[in-house]
Design an enzyme around this catalytic site. Structure first.
Site, PDB file in Angstrom:
ATOM      1  N   GLY A  45      -1.997   9.817 -35.419  1.00 15.95           N
ATOM      2  CA  GLY A  45      -0.131   8.673 -35.003  1.00 15.95           C
ATOM      3  C   GLY A  45      -1.135   7.796 -33.542  1.00 15.95           C
ATOM      4  N   GLN A  50       2.781   5.959 -25.727  1.00 17.50           N
ATOM      5  CA  GLN A  50       2.132   6.499 -25.421  1.00 17.50           C
ATOM      6  C   GLN A  50       0.693   4.853 -24.575  1.00 17.50           C
ATOM      7  OE1 GLN A  50       1.243   8.831 -28.939  1.00 17.50           O
ATOM      8  NE2 GLN A  50       0.281  10.116 -27.628  1.00 17.50           N
ATOM      9  N   CYS A 104      -2.347  16.334 -28.712  1.00 14.52           N
ATOM     10  CA  CYS A 104      -1.457  14.749 -28.059  1.00 14.52           C
ATOM     11  C   CYS A 104      -2.451  13.652 -28.115  1.00 14.52           C
ATOM     12  CB  CYS A 104      -0.289  14.614 -27.569  1.00 14.52           C
ATOM     13  SG  CYS A 104       0.708  13.192 -27.354  1.00 14.52           S
ATOM     14  N   LEU A 105      -2.826  12.756 -27.905  1.00 13.58           N
ATOM     15  CA  LEU A 105      -3.466  12.007 -27.014  1.00 13.58           C
ATOM     16  C   LEU A 105      -3.392  12.228 -25.820  1.00 13.58           C
ATOM     17  CD1 LEU A 105      -4.667   8.680 -29.439  1.00 13.58           C
ATOM     18  CD2 LEU A 105      -5.933  11.224 -29.904  1.00 13.58           C
ATOM     19  N   HIS A 146       5.985  13.894 -35.042  1.00 12.65           N
ATOM     20  CA  HIS A 146       5.533  14.377 -33.900  1.00 12.65           C
ATOM     21  C   HIS A 146       5.660  12.275 -33.313  1.00 12.65           C
ATOM     22  CE1 HIS A 146       2.199  15.183 -30.667  1.00 12.65           C
ATOM     23  NE2 HIS A 146       2.390  14.341 -30.859  1.00 12.65           N
ATOM     24  N   GLU A 147       5.047  11.321 -33.833  1.00 10.70           N
ATOM     25  CA  GLU A 147       4.913  10.237 -32.913  1.00 10.70           C
ATOM     26  C   GLU A 147       6.739  10.475 -32.742  1.00 10.70           C
ATOM     27  OE1 GLU A 147       2.692   8.850 -32.330  1.00 10.70           O
ATOM     28  OE2 GLU A 147       1.504  10.836 -33.557  1.00 10.70           O
ATOM     29  N   HIS A 150       7.309  11.385 -29.964  1.00 11.58           N
ATOM     30  CA  HIS A 150       7.342  10.205 -28.625  1.00 11.58           C
ATOM     31  C   HIS A 150       8.293   9.271 -28.639  1.00 11.58           C
ATOM     32  CE1 HIS A 150       3.598  11.795 -27.221  1.00 11.58           C
ATOM     33  NE2 HIS A 150       3.452  11.756 -28.759  1.00 11.58           N
TER      34      HIS A 150
HETATM   35 NI    NI Z   1       1.285  12.639 -29.172  1.00 12.38          NI
END
Ligand code: NI
Length: 191
Positions: A45, A50, A104-105, A146-147, A150
């Site tokens: 995701g 991000q 998480c990226l 999770h997304e 963000h």
């Molecule tokens: Ni993340």
């Protein structure tokens, strides 16, 4: 085009994303670029903050989670496919809280168990601005939760216990200073 991924410590990760409409400049290209960035960094995701855009947009393709132990054939099928969520709103979260190890990226090298509820009801627009209301559970719900965090300015590390947070403080500081070892391009806070 691959976009740089914003690292922990960048203010944009803490902002609540703004709703967009279908005239948002370059939207279709942006969505394609987000998928390309996500696949290249092996994420499941990616949310617009991000990639340094404070808007209510995230993309998901959770197919790799189908390879996790114990995932049923049925769930494997449900995890497949590219999904775009615009102006999403989680209307309800129900069911038992369960633990799953998240990463998480924007926070490379940190993976921790996070508790979230089993099932969500979510309203959103797809990339053609068709409106959907869906009930989703299991691993797909987990990725979406999770997304969704963000676009609300929340990171999974915010959801850890105070002790865990204290233990991770140094690691998080190092990420914001650019001390990371990743194969994808990242963007760090200015000193
Ligand atoms: Ni993340």
């Amino acid at each position: 085009m691959k976009l740089p991924v914003v690292a922990y410590g960048m203010p944009v990760l803490r902002k609540k994303g703004k709703a967009i409409d279908k005239d948002y400049p370059g939207l279709q290209k942006l969505i394609d670029d987000m998928f390309e960035t996500m696949y290249a960094s092996e994420g499941v995701g990616l949310a617009a903050p991000q990639i340094d855009k404070s808007i209510r947009l995230f993309v998901v393709d959770a197919e790799p989670f189908g390879n996790l132990e114990g995932v049923s054939e049925q769930e494997k099928e449900r995890l497949k496919g590219k999904r775009v969520f615009i102006n999403a709103k989680i209307l309800e979260e129900t069911g038992k809280e369960w633990n799953f190890t998240e990463g998480c990226l924007s926070i490379p090298g940190i993976n921790e168990d996070v508790k979230r509820k089993e099932k969500i009801t979510i309203e959103y627009y797809d990339r053609d601005f068709n409106k959907h209301t869906e009930e989703i559970d299991g691993l797909l719900a987990r990725v979406i939760q999770h997304e969704y965090d963000h676009i609300e300015g929340i990171l999974f590390t915010d959801r850890l216990s105070p002790i865990k947070k204290r233990l991770l403080k140094r690691k998080l500081e190092n990420i914001s200073k650019g001390k990371v070892n990743v194969s994808y391009r990242m963007k760090f806070p200015k000193k």
